[in-house]
Motif scaffolding. Structure first.
Motif, PDB file in Angstrom:
ATOM      1  N   THR A   1       0.843  -1.276  -0.142  1.00 21.15           N
ATOM      2  CA  THR A   1      -0.137   0.018   0.032  1.00 21.15           C
ATOM      3  C   THR A   1       0.873   1.395  -0.105  1.00 21.15           C
ATOM      4  OG1 THR A   1      -0.332  -0.154   2.344  1.00 21.15           O
ATOM      5  CG2 THR A   1      -1.857  -1.117   1.052  1.00 21.15           C
ATOM      6  N   ARG A   2       2.211   1.224   0.522  1.00 23.81           N
ATOM      7  CA  ARG A   2       2.849   2.449   0.341  1.00 23.81           C
ATOM      8  C   ARG A   2       3.317   2.796  -0.892  1.00 23.81           C
ATOM      9  NH1 ARG A   2       7.878   0.543   3.746  1.00 23.81           N
ATOM     10  NH2 ARG A   2       7.216  -1.305   3.107  1.00 23.81           N
ATOM     11  N   PHE A   3       3.131   1.860  -1.899  1.00 16.56           N
ATOM     12  CA  PHE A   3       3.638   2.138  -3.207  1.00 16.56           C
ATOM     13  C   PHE A   3       2.417   2.148  -4.113  1.00 16.56           C
ATOM     14  CE2 PHE A   3       8.215   1.786  -4.334  1.00 16.56           C
ATOM     15  CZ  PHE A   3       8.003   2.760  -5.331  1.00 16.56           C
ATOM     16  N   LEU A   4       1.261   2.455  -3.791  1.00 15.79           N
ATOM     17  CA  LEU A   4      -0.078   2.666  -4.605  1.00 15.79           C
ATOM     18  C   LEU A   4       0.296   4.065  -5.392  1.00 15.79           C
ATOM     19  CD1 LEU A   4      -2.775   1.467  -2.464  1.00 15.79           C
ATOM     20  CD2 LEU A   4      -2.232   0.641  -4.744  1.00 15.79           C
ATOM     21  N   PRO A   5      -0.069   4.200  -6.860  1.00 18.15           N
ATOM     22  CA  PRO A   5      -1.004   3.396  -7.448  1.00 18.15           C
ATOM     23  C   PRO A   5      -0.342   2.021  -8.093  1.00 18.15           C
ATOM     24  CG  PRO A   5      -0.521   5.163  -8.592  1.00 18.15           C
ATOM     25  CD  PRO A   5      -0.085   5.468  -7.385  1.00 18.15           C
ATOM     26  N   VAL A   6       0.895   2.012  -8.372  1.00 19.41           N
ATOM     27  CA  VAL A   6       1.402   1.091  -9.131  1.00 19.41           C
ATOM     28  C   VAL A   6       1.235  -0.480  -8.740  1.00 19.41           C
ATOM     29  CG1 VAL A   6       3.687   0.823  -8.226  1.00 19.41           C
ATOM     30  CG2 VAL A   6       3.397   0.285 -10.480  1.00 19.41           C
ATOM     31  N   THR A   7       1.117  -0.515  -7.414  1.00 19.76           N
ATOM     32  CA  THR A   7       0.893  -1.923  -6.718  1.00 19.76           C
ATOM     33  C   THR A   7      -0.462  -2.429  -6.760  1.00 19.76           C
ATOM     34  OG1 THR A   7       0.993  -0.482  -4.837  1.00 19.76           O
ATOM     35  CG2 THR A   7       2.965  -2.093  -5.249  1.00 19.76           C
ATOM     36  N   LYS A   8      -1.416  -1.703  -7.551  1.00 19.79           N
ATOM     37  CA  LYS A   8      -2.594  -1.933  -7.893  1.00 19.79           C
ATOM     38  C   LYS A   8      -2.589  -3.244  -8.654  1.00 19.79           C
ATOM     39  CE  LYS A   8      -7.417  -0.962  -9.061  1.00 19.79           C
ATOM     40  NZ  LYS A   8      -7.909  -0.407 -10.238  1.00 19.79           N
TER      41      LYS A   8
ATOM     42  N   LEU B   1      12.869 -10.674   2.736  1.00 20.29           N
ATOM     43  CA  LEU B   1      12.010  -9.707   2.560  1.00 20.29           C
ATOM     44  C   LEU B   1      12.027  -9.080   1.005  1.00 20.29           C
ATOM     45  CD1 LEU B   1      10.856  -7.758   5.755  1.00 20.29           C
ATOM     46  CD2 LEU B   1      10.373 -10.322   4.939  1.00 20.29           C
ATOM     47  N   GLY B   2      10.791  -9.345   0.336  1.00 22.50           N
ATOM     48  CA  GLY B   2      10.990  -9.042  -1.196  1.00 22.50           C
ATOM     49  C   GLY B   2      11.155  -7.723  -1.404  1.00 22.50           C
ATOM     50  N   ASP B   3      11.061  -6.742  -0.706  1.00 21.13           N
ATOM     51  CA  ASP B   3      11.217  -5.175  -0.648  1.00 21.13           C
ATOM     52  C   ASP B   3      12.429  -4.831  -0.095  1.00 21.13           C
ATOM     53  OD1 ASP B   3      10.214  -5.509   1.723  1.00 21.13           O
ATOM     54  OD2 ASP B   3       8.444  -4.068   1.570  1.00 21.13           O
ATOM     55  N   ASP B   4      13.530  -5.564   0.331  1.00 22.44           N
ATOM     56  CA  ASP B   4      14.483  -5.173   1.445  1.00 22.44           C
ATOM     57  C   ASP B   4      15.505  -5.556   0.608  1.00 22.44           C
ATOM     58  OD1 ASP B   4      15.522  -3.991   3.472  1.00 22.44           O
ATOM     59  OD2 ASP B   4      14.275  -5.388   4.852  1.00 22.44           O
ATOM     60  N   LEU B   5      16.247  -4.495  -0.251  1.00 23.91           N
ATOM     61  CA  LEU B   5      17.359  -4.765  -0.955  1.00 23.91           C
ATOM     62  C   LEU B   5      18.878  -4.569  -0.598  1.00 23.91           C
ATOM     63  CD1 LEU B   5      16.135  -3.292  -4.518  1.00 23.91           C
ATOM     64  CD2 LEU B   5      16.322  -5.566  -3.819  1.00 23.91           C
ATOM     65  N   LEU B   6      19.730  -5.400  -0.408  1.00 22.61           N
ATOM     66  CA  LEU B   6      21.068  -5.318  -0.033  1.00 22.61           C
ATOM     67  C   LEU B   6      21.764  -4.927  -1.178  1.00 22.61           C
ATOM     68  CD1 LEU B   6      21.803  -7.973   2.747  1.00 22.61           C
ATOM     69  CD2 LEU B   6      20.485  -5.733   2.907  1.00 22.61           C
ATOM     70  N   ASP B   7      22.969  -4.467  -0.914  1.00 24.56           N
ATOM     71  CA  ASP B   7      23.933  -4.254  -2.262  1.00 24.56           C
ATOM     72  C   ASP B   7      24.036  -5.504  -2.804  1.00 24.56           C
ATOM     73  OD1 ASP B   7      26.855  -2.647  -2.767  1.00 24.56           O
ATOM     74  OD2 ASP B   7      26.829  -4.561  -3.315  1.00 24.56           O
ATOM     75  N   PRO B   8      23.968  -5.260  -4.425  1.00 23.46           N
ATOM     76  CA  PRO B   8      23.893  -6.642  -5.098  1.00 23.46           C
ATOM     77  C   PRO B   8      25.052  -7.676  -4.993  1.00 23.46           C
ATOM     78  CG  PRO B   8      23.198  -4.467  -6.523  1.00 23.46           C
ATOM     79  CD  PRO B   8      23.790  -4.083  -5.132  1.00 23.46           C
TER      80      PRO B   8
ATOM     81  N   ARG C   1      22.097  -0.994   2.273  1.00 23.68           N
ATOM     82  CA  ARG C   1      20.391  -1.378   2.244  1.00 23.68           C
ATOM     83  C   ARG C   1      19.419  -0.534   1.825  1.00 23.68           C
ATOM     84  NH1 ARG C   1      15.944  -0.511   5.811  1.00 23.68           N
ATOM     85  NH2 ARG C   1      14.606  -2.204   5.727  1.00 23.68           N
ATOM     86  N   PHE C   2      18.367  -0.947   1.040  1.00 23.98           N
ATOM     87  CA  PHE C   2      17.599   0.104   0.746  1.00 23.98           C
ATOM     88  C   PHE C   2      16.142  -0.609   1.001  1.00 23.98           C
ATOM     89  CE2 PHE C   2      21.154   0.352  -1.926  1.00 23.98           C
ATOM     90  CZ  PHE C   2      21.525   1.866  -2.157  1.00 23.98           C
ATOM     91  N   ASP C   3      15.250   0.098   1.450  1.00 21.30           N
ATOM     92  CA  ASP C   3      13.712  -0.237   1.851  1.00 21.30           C
ATOM     93  C   ASP C   3      12.931   0.016   0.305  1.00 21.30           C
ATOM     94  OD1 ASP C   3      11.094  -0.786   2.009  1.00 21.30           O
ATOM     95  OD2 ASP C   3      10.917   0.500   3.673  1.00 21.30           O
ATOM     96  N   ALA C   4      12.868  -0.835  -0.688  1.00 20.36           N
ATOM     97  CA  ALA C   4      12.364  -0.719  -2.049  1.00 20.36           C
ATOM     98  C   ALA C   4      10.883  -0.733  -1.835  1.00 20.36           C
ATOM     99  CB  ALA C   4      12.951  -1.685  -2.924  1.00 20.36           C
ATOM    100  N   GLY C   5      10.513  -1.062  -0.863  1.00 24.30           N
ATOM    101  CA  GLY C   5       8.778  -0.921  -0.643  1.00 24.30           C
ATOM    102  C   GLY C   5       8.323   0.608  -0.275  1.00 24.30           C
ATOM    103  N   ASP C   6       9.305   1.430  -0.230  1.00 18.65           N
ATOM    104  CA  ASP C   6       9.318   2.803   0.269  1.00 18.65           C
ATOM    105  C   ASP C   6       9.463   3.570  -1.142  1.00 18.65           C
ATOM    106  OD1 ASP C   6       8.922   5.145   2.225  1.00 18.65           O
ATOM    107  OD2 ASP C   6      11.081   5.099   1.485  1.00 18.65           O
ATOM    108  N   LYS C   7       8.790   4.587  -1.378  1.00 17.23           N
ATOM    109  CA  LYS C   7       9.300   5.156  -2.689  1.00 17.23           C
ATOM    110  C   LYS C   7      10.532   5.887  -2.724  1.00 17.23           C
ATOM    111  CE  LYS C   7       4.367   6.119  -3.376  1.00 17.23           C
ATOM    112  NZ  LYS C   7       3.227   7.030  -3.125  1.00 17.23           N
TER     113      LYS C   7
ATOM    114  N   LEU D   1      13.748   4.932  -4.996  1.00 18.28           N
ATOM    115  CA  LEU D   1      14.517   5.969  -6.085  1.00 18.28           C
ATOM    116  C   LEU D   1      16.127   5.913  -5.659  1.00 18.28           C
ATOM    117  CD1 LEU D   1      12.056   8.807  -5.872  1.00 18.28           C
ATOM    118  CD2 LEU D   1      12.608   7.376  -8.075  1.00 18.28           C
ATOM    119  N   GLN D   2      16.291   5.987  -4.384  1.00 14.17           N
ATOM    120  CA  GLN D   2      17.794   5.858  -3.830  1.00 14.17           C
ATOM    121  C   GLN D   2      18.412   4.470  -4.238  1.00 14.17           C
ATOM    122  OE1 GLN D   2      16.886   6.326   0.319  1.00 14.17           O
ATOM    123  NE2 GLN D   2      17.507   8.358   0.027  1.00 14.17           N
TER     124      GLN D   2
END
Ligand code: UTP
Length: 296
Positions: free
Chosen positions: A14-21, A129-136, A252-258, A262-263
Motif C-alpha cells: 500500500t505504500r507504493f500505490l497506485p503502481v502496486t494495484k 523480504l521481497g522489498d528489502d534490497l542489499l547491495d547486489p 541496504r534500501f527499503d524498496a517498498g518505500d518510494k 529511488l535511492q
C-alpha cells in the motif's frame, strides 16, 4: 546446511500505490532487474538454491519471471541476440523456485508459517523480504548463515536507525555478542514508541531461522496491527535463550518505500559502467540547475 530460502511476497504494497494495484512491488526494477530477481540471486550466491515464494492472488507474474519463455527465446535466437537470450534462459535455471499462497495477508509471521510444509520442523532456512534490497554484491546473508551454523540460534540482521524511525521496525534489546558485529538479543518489540524503544537497533529483512520457529508461530496470537508478527515469535525464542543479531555493514534500501526505491535505483545505476558516467553528469547538471535538458 541451510539450503532453503523463504521469500514472503504476499503483501499488498500500500505504500507504493497506485503502481502496486496491478504490478507486484517485488517486480519493480532496480534499473533493469526486478527486486525479486536481485533477491533470488542473493540466495543463490549464499548457497540457498531452493527458493519458496509465499505469494498471493494477482502476483503470479513473479513465478513467470523464473520460468522459460519459449516465444521470446525463439525470437532472440532468430535475431542473433545471444546476450539477451542468455539473460532470459539463465533465469529459469537460477534456482529451484516453488511457491505457496498466503490466502490473506495476516502478517509476516503468518506468511512465514505458510512455508512450514515445504521446509519442515527440522531444517533451518533463511527468510528474505521481497522489498528489502542489499547491495547486489553483498555477502551479508552468507555470513548470517555461517553464524547460524556456528551457534544454532536464530540470526537476524540489525541496523542502527535514527530515533524518528524506531516506530517503523522491530527493535532489539541487546548485549555484546561473541564476535565483532554480533549482538545477543534478549528481547524484541514490534514498532515501539520512541520513548519505549530498548535501543536504536532495528531488525531488517534478512533472517536465518531454525524450523522450530513454525511451532512457535502456530501458537502465536495476533500482535501489533492485529497481524501475526514474526518479531513476536522471535521474542518468544529470545526469552528462552538469546538470539543473535549481526550488524548490517553493507548498503541496504527499503524498496517498498518510494524514497528508498529511488535511492536504490540511483545507487545501482551510478555504479554501472554502461550508465553510471552519463547519469552522474546528468545529475550534476540537474542539481546545478544549469542544463535545461536536465529538466530542473
Ligand atoms: P510490508 O510491511 O512491506 O507490507 O511487508 P506490505 O503490505 O507488502 O507493504 P505496505 O506496508 O502495505 O506498503 C514486508 C514483506 O513481507 C511481505 C510483503 O510482501 C513484503 O515483502 N508480507 C507482509 C507478506 O508476504 N504477507 C503479509 O501478510 C505481510
Amino acid at each position: 546446511m541451510v539450503r532453503k530460502a523463504v521469500l514472503p511476497v504476499a503483501g499488498l504494497g500500500t505504500r507504493f500505490l497506485p503502481v502496486t494495484k496491478s504490478v507486484p512491488k517485488e517486480l519493480l526494477p532496480g534499473v533493469d532487474t526486478p527486486a525479486l530477481q536481485l533477491i533470488v540471486e542473493e540466495c543463490v550466491r549464499s548457497g540457498l538454491d531452493d527458493v519458496l515464494f509465499v505469494s498471493a492472488m494477482g502476483k503470479s507474474s513473479m513465478e513467470d519471471h523464473f520460468d522459460r519463455r519459449l516465444d521470446l527465446e525463439r525470437e532472440l535466437e532468430a535475431k542473433g541476440k545471444d546476450d539477451q537470450l542468455e539473460l532470459v534462459r539463465r533465469l529459469a535455471e537460477l534456482a529451484h523456485v516453488h511457491s505457496v499462497r498466503q490466502g490473506e495477508a495476516l502478517g509476516l509471521g503468518h506468511a512465514v508459517l505458510q512455508a512450514a510444509g515445504h521446509v519442515g520442523p527440522d531444517d533451518s532456512f533463511a527468510v528474505l523480504l521481497g522489498d528489502d534490497l542489499l547491495d547486489p554484491e553483498s555477502d551479508f546473508l552468507e555470513r548470517m548463515v555461517a553464524v547460524h551454523e556456528r551457534t544454532s540460534r536464530p540470526v537476524v540482521a540489525l541496523m542502527e536507525v535514527p530515533e524518528e524511525q524506531v516506530g517503523l521496525y522491530g527493535i532489539a534489546t541487546v548485549q555484546p555478542g561473541e564476535r565483532e558485529g554480533e549482538h545477543l538479543i534478549s528481547g524484541l518489540v514490534e514498532k515501539p514508541d520512541a520513548a519505549d524503544a530498548p535501543s536504536n537497533l532495528a531488525v531488517i529483512g534478512r533472517y536465518v531461522l531454525p524450523g522450530s520457529i513454525f511451532g512457535v508461530l502456530e501458537d502465536l496470537p495476533p500482535g501489533r496491527g492485529g497481524e501475526i508478527q514474526l518479531t513476536d515469535a522471535l521474542e518468544v525464542m529470545a526469552a528462552e535463550e538469546p538470539i543473535v543479531g549481526l550488524t548490517l555493514d553493507v548498503p541496504r534500501f527499503d524498496a517498498g518505500d518510494k524514497l528508498g526505491y529511488l535511492q536504490a535505483n540511483v545507487a545501482f545505476a551510478l555504479r554501472r559502467p554502461d550508465l553510471g558516467p552519463q547519469l552522474r553528469a546528468w545529475l550534476e547538471d540537474l542539481l546545478a540547475g544549469d542544463d535545461p535538458r536536465a529538466g530542473a
